[in-house]
Design a protein around this motif. Structure first.
Motif, PDB file in Angstrom:
ATOM      1  N   MET A   1     -22.268  46.740 -38.937  1.00 62.01           N
ATOM      2  CA  MET A   1     -22.220  46.583 -37.503  1.00 62.01           C
ATOM      3  C   MET A   1     -23.376  45.700 -37.073  1.00 62.01           C
ATOM      4  SD  MET A   1     -22.332  49.656 -34.787  1.00 62.01           S
ATOM      5  CE  MET A   1     -22.342  49.366 -33.081  1.00 62.01           C
ATOM      6  N   HIS A   2     -23.071  44.685 -36.326  1.00 61.15           N
ATOM      7  CA  HIS A   2     -24.079  43.728 -35.867  1.00 61.15           C
ATOM      8  C   HIS A   2     -24.293  43.909 -34.372  1.00 61.15           C
ATOM      9  CE1 HIS A   2     -26.382  40.073 -35.608  1.00 61.15           C
ATOM     10  NE2 HIS A   2     -25.595  39.670 -34.623  1.00 61.15           N
ATOM     11  N   LEU A   3     -25.527  44.085 -33.958  1.00 57.71           N
ATOM     12  CA  LEU A   3     -25.847  44.248 -32.540  1.00 57.71           C
ATOM     13  C   LEU A   3     -26.602  43.037 -32.033  1.00 57.71           C
ATOM     14  CD1 LEU A   3     -27.197  47.910 -32.385  1.00 57.71           C
ATOM     15  CD2 LEU A   3     -24.966  47.112 -31.687  1.00 57.71           C
ATOM     16  N   ASP A   4     -26.234  42.564 -30.855  1.00 54.68           N
ATOM     17  CA  ASP A   4     -27.058  41.549 -30.223  1.00 54.68           C
ATOM     18  C   ASP A   4     -27.976  42.263 -29.224  1.00 54.68           C
ATOM     19  OD1 ASP A   4     -25.550  42.037 -27.913  1.00 54.68           O
ATOM     20  OD2 ASP A   4     -24.389  40.193 -28.084  1.00 54.68           O
ATOM     21  N   ALA A   5     -28.809  41.518 -28.532  1.00 56.17           N
ATOM     22  CA  ALA A   5     -29.796  42.115 -27.628  1.00 56.17           C
ATOM     23  C   ALA A   5     -29.135  42.937 -26.527  1.00 56.17           C
ATOM     24  CB  ALA A   5     -30.676  41.022 -27.034  1.00 56.17           C
ATOM     25  N   ARG A   6     -28.021  42.446 -25.974  1.00 56.29           N
ATOM     26  CA  ARG A   6     -27.327  43.184 -24.920  1.00 56.29           C
ATOM     27  C   ARG A   6     -26.799  44.520 -25.417  1.00 56.29           C
ATOM     28  NH1 ARG A   6     -23.818  38.673 -22.213  1.00 56.29           N
ATOM     29  NH2 ARG A   6     -25.701  37.507 -21.988  1.00 56.29           N
ATOM     30  N   ASP A   7     -26.207  44.507 -26.624  1.00 54.94           N
ATOM     31  CA  ASP A   7     -25.693  45.750 -27.210  1.00 54.94           C
ATOM     32  C   ASP A   7     -26.824  46.749 -27.429  1.00 54.94           C
ATOM     33  OD1 ASP A   7     -23.101  44.721 -27.331  1.00 54.94           O
ATOM     34  OD2 ASP A   7     -23.396  43.961 -29.374  1.00 54.94           O
ATOM     35  N   LEU A   8     -27.959  46.262 -27.896  1.00 49.50           N
ATOM     36  CA  LEU A   8     -29.105  47.134 -28.148  1.00 49.50           C
ATOM     37  C   LEU A   8     -29.624  47.745 -26.848  1.00 49.50           C
ATOM     38  CD1 LEU A   8     -31.043  48.318 -30.185  1.00 49.50           C
ATOM     39  CD2 LEU A   8     -32.444  46.269 -29.933  1.00 49.50           C
ATOM     40  N   ILE A   9     -29.712  46.949 -25.806  1.00 50.62           N
ATOM     41  CA  ILE A   9     -30.167  47.470 -24.502  1.00 50.62           C
ATOM     42  C   ILE A   9     -29.199  48.536 -23.993  1.00 50.62           C
ATOM     43  CG2 ILE A   9     -30.512  46.865 -22.069  1.00 50.62           C
ATOM     44  CD1 ILE A   9     -31.605  44.142 -23.146  1.00 50.62           C
ATOM     45  N   THR A  10     -27.903  48.265 -24.124  1.00 51.27           N
ATOM     46  CA  THR A  10     -26.890  49.241 -23.696  1.00 51.27           C
ATOM     47  C   THR A  10     -27.012  50.527 -24.495  1.00 51.27           C
ATOM     48  OG1 THR A  10     -25.392  47.452 -23.083  1.00 51.27           O
ATOM     49  CG2 THR A  10     -24.416  49.629 -23.405  1.00 51.27           C
ATOM     50  N   LEU A  11     -27.187  50.405 -25.797  1.00 51.05           N
ATOM     51  CA  LEU A  11     -27.326  51.579 -26.665  1.00 51.05           C
ATOM     52  C   LEU A  11     -28.558  52.393 -26.296  1.00 51.05           C
ATOM     53  CD1 LEU A  11     -26.620  53.226 -29.252  1.00 51.05           C
ATOM     54  CD2 LEU A  11     -28.032  51.595 -30.490  1.00 51.05           C
ATOM     55  N   LEU A  12     -29.690  51.736 -26.144  1.00 52.69           N
ATOM     56  CA  LEU A  12     -30.934  52.452 -25.870  1.00 52.69           C
ATOM     57  C   LEU A  12     -31.000  53.027 -24.457  1.00 52.69           C
ATOM     58  CD1 LEU A  12     -33.485  50.170 -27.723  1.00 52.69           C
ATOM     59  CD2 LEU A  12     -32.515  52.353 -28.479  1.00 52.69           C
ATOM     60  N   SER A  13     -30.227  52.465 -23.530  1.00 56.26           N
ATOM     61  CA  SER A  13     -30.255  52.982 -22.161  1.00 56.26           C
ATOM     62  C   SER A  13     -29.262  54.129 -21.946  1.00 56.26           C
ATOM     63  CB  SER A  13     -29.972  51.856 -21.159  1.00 56.26           C
ATOM     64  OG  SER A  13     -28.668  51.345 -21.360  1.00 56.26           O
ATOM     65  N   ASP A  14     -28.466  54.442 -22.945  1.00 55.11           N
ATOM     66  CA  ASP A  14     -27.494  55.545 -22.860  1.00 55.11           C
ATOM     67  C   ASP A  14     -28.064  56.753 -23.616  1.00 55.11           C
ATOM     68  OD1 ASP A  14     -25.410  57.329 -23.056  1.00 55.11           O
ATOM     69  OD2 ASP A  14     -23.941  55.844 -23.734  1.00 55.11           O
ATOM     70  N   PRO A  15     -28.532  57.782 -22.902  1.00 55.27           N
ATOM     71  CA  PRO A  15     -29.168  58.925 -23.570  1.00 55.27           C
ATOM     72  C   PRO A  15     -28.277  59.609 -24.612  1.00 55.27           C
ATOM     73  CG  PRO A  15     -29.488  59.069 -21.204  1.00 55.27           C
ATOM     74  CD  PRO A  15     -28.527  57.942 -21.446  1.00 55.27           C
ATOM     75  N   ALA A  16     -26.985  59.717 -24.336  1.00 53.50           N
ATOM     76  CA  ALA A  16     -26.080  60.391 -25.285  1.00 53.50           C
ATOM     77  C   ALA A  16     -25.980  59.605 -26.593  1.00 53.50           C
ATOM     78  CB  ALA A  16     -24.699  60.566 -24.663  1.00 53.50           C
ATOM     79  N   ARG A  17     -25.852  58.300 -26.503  1.00 53.47           N
ATOM     80  CA  ARG A  17     -25.763  57.480 -27.718  1.00 53.47           C
ATOM     81  C   ARG A  17     -27.125  57.368 -28.404  1.00 53.47           C
ATOM     82  NH1 ARG A  17     -22.755  52.113 -27.251  1.00 53.47           N
ATOM     83  NH2 ARG A  17     -22.505  52.459 -29.474  1.00 53.47           N
ATOM     84  N   ARG A  18     -28.194  57.304 -27.625  1.00 50.10           N
ATOM     85  CA  ARG A  18     -29.535  57.192 -28.206  1.00 50.10           C
ATOM     86  C   ARG A  18     -29.857  58.415 -29.075  1.00 50.10           C
ATOM     87  NH1 ARG A  18     -32.460  56.178 -23.721  1.00 50.10           N
ATOM     88  NH2 ARG A  18     -33.048  58.354 -23.462  1.00 50.10           N
TER      89      ARG A  18
END
Length: 72
Positions: A1-18
Motif C-alpha cells: 500500500m502506497h500513501l501520499d501526503a494527503r492520504d497520510l494526513i487523512t489517516l492521522l487525522s482520523d482517531p479510529a484509523r490512527r
C-alpha cells in the motif's frame, strides 16, 4: 500500500484509523502498518515479509530445544 501526503494526513487525522496503526513485531523490521483486519490483530507488517521468517525461526528454535543431546 502506497500513501501520499494527503492520504497520510487523512489517516492521522482520523482517531479510529490512527488507533489501528501497529509496529511490526519482527525483531529486524520496524515498519508501521495499518491493521484493518477485524477480530484478531495482526503481528507482522506482512506474512510474506516478516511473519513467515519469524514462524520459521520459532520452529527451528523449538526443534533444537526438543532434540535430545547425543549419548556419550
Amino acid at each position: 500500500m502506497h500513501l501520499d501526503a494527503r492520504d497520510l494526513i487523512t489517516l492521522l487525522s482520523d482517531p479510529a484509523r490512527r488507533q489501528k496503526l501497529r509496529e511490526c513485531d519482527s525483531e529486524i523490521c520496524r515498519m508501521i502498518y495499518l491493521d484493518a483486519v477485524q477480530g484478531r490483530p495482526r503481528k507482522w507488517c506482512s506474512m510474506q515479509r516478516c511473519g513467515n521468517s519469524a514462524k520459521a525461526a520459532r520452529h527451528r528454535r523449538h526443534r533444537e530445544e526438543t532434540v535430545a543431546p547425543p549419548a556419550l
